[in-house]
Motif scaffolding. Structure first.
Motif, short mmCIF file in Angstrom:
data_model
loop_
_atom_site.label_atom_id
_atom_site.label_comp_id
_atom_site.label_asym_id
_atom_site.label_seq_id
_atom_site.Cartn_x
_atom_site.Cartn_y
_atom_site.Cartn_z
N LEU A 29 6.02 28.68 -11.29
CA LEU A 29 8.06 27.79 -10.35
C LEU A 29 8.08 28.91 -11.98
CD1 LEU A 29 6.33 24.94 -11.93
CD2 LEU A 29 7.23 24.96 -9.98
N TYR A 120 10.88 22.04 -15.15
CA TYR A 120 10.82 21.38 -14.06
C TYR A 120 9.93 20.08 -14.46
CZ TYR A 120 6.83 24.26 -15.13
OH TYR A 120 5.71 24.32 -15.10
N GLN A 122 7.00 18.16 -11.96
CA GLN A 122 5.81 17.81 -10.74
C GLN A 122 5.82 16.13 -11.02
OE1 GLN A 122 3.71 21.60 -9.66
NE2 GLN A 122 3.58 22.06 -12.02
N THR A 124 3.60 13.95 -8.41
CA THR A 124 2.42 14.05 -7.08
C THR A 124 2.55 12.36 -6.63
OG1 THR A 124 1.03 16.08 -7.80
CG2 THR A 124 -0.31 14.29 -6.59
N THR A 129 2.50 16.99 -3.43
CA THR A 129 2.97 17.58 -4.98
C THR A 129 4.51 17.83 -4.70
OG1 THR A 129 1.29 17.53 -6.23
CG2 THR A 129 3.14 18.59 -7.28
N VAL A 131 7.91 19.50 -6.12
CA VAL A 131 8.76 19.79 -8.12
C VAL A 131 10.18 19.44 -7.86
CG1 VAL A 131 9.36 22.01 -9.58
CG2 VAL A 131 7.05 21.12 -8.27
N SER A 149 14.57 21.46 -5.77
CA SER A 149 13.41 21.18 -5.40
C SER A 149 12.74 22.11 -4.71
CB SER A 149 13.12 20.12 -4.85
OG SER A 149 14.70 19.12 -5.48
N PHE A 152 4.94 21.74 -3.05
CA PHE A 152 3.96 22.36 -3.15
C PHE A 152 2.97 22.70 -2.54
CE2 PHE A 152 -0.44 23.57 -6.05
CZ PHE A 152 0.24 24.38 -6.23
N TYR A 157 4.98 27.62 -4.17
CA TYR A 157 6.71 26.21 -4.29
C TYR A 157 6.97 27.00 -2.20
CZ TYR A 157 3.78 25.50 -8.39
OH TYR A 157 3.53 25.30 -9.85
#
Length: 169
Positions: A29, A120, A122, A124, A129, A131, A149, A152, A157
């Motif tokens: 990240l 950030y 996250q 799911t 997922t 972010v 944004s 993942f 990412y």
């Protein structure tokens, strides 16, 4: 078997047609924050097309969510598959335009901004997922924030969008 062949053809077509989308090195990240910052730092000399190509395309998003399907009801996959390419691309261009306009309003010289932080959260859902990050940067004595944004997938990412430039108090 036909479905797998079709997905492979789509994968290679998308990969070859969107050569500027190399997100293979965004493995943390922190790197995601720096990637988003570099997009902003170069915003003055970035075209709409270059900005759009800095993010994961709708075709690739659909490819990822469809490969991950488990043949059960998947609300996220279904919602993503309903999105029209024109609508998706228009939203990215609107965010590009908004960033440029707000930058002018705040008198930001994009090449003179300074990275401060990327925080950030996250989320799911249905095995996917996403972010949502807040990128904080400085220009002269003022601090600003954007939302950066990412999706993942495959332990990497993949940037989705940068939006909502705001002055930070």
């Amino acid at each position: 078997m036909k479905k797998m062949s079709f997905l492979l053809i789509v994968f290679f077509t998308v990969t070859l047609s969107v050569h500027s989308q190399d997100f293979s090195n965004i493995t943390s990240l922190e790197k995601m924050g720096k990637y988003a910052f570099n997009i902003l730092k170069n915003l003055d000399k970035t075209s709409e097309k270059e900005f759009k190509n800095s993010f994961l395309s709708l075709a690739k998003i659909k490819m990822y969510v469809n490969i991950k399907q488990d043949y059960t009801k998947n609300e996220t996959r279904d919602d993503i598959n309903k999105i029209a390419t024109e609508t998706f691309n228009q939203k990215i261009i609107e965010e590009y335009t908004s960033l440029k306009e707000k930058g002018k309003e705040f008198n930001i010289e994009w090449n003179a901004i300074e990275y401060l932080d990327y925080t950030y959260s996250q989320k799911t859902k249905d095995g996917f997922t996403v972010v949502r990050g807040k990128l904080i940067f400085k220009h002269k004595e003022n601090k600003y924030q954007v939302i950066a944004s990412a999706f993942f997938v495959d332990n990497v990412y993949k940037p989705l969008i940068i939006r909502r430039l705001r002055e930070k108090n």
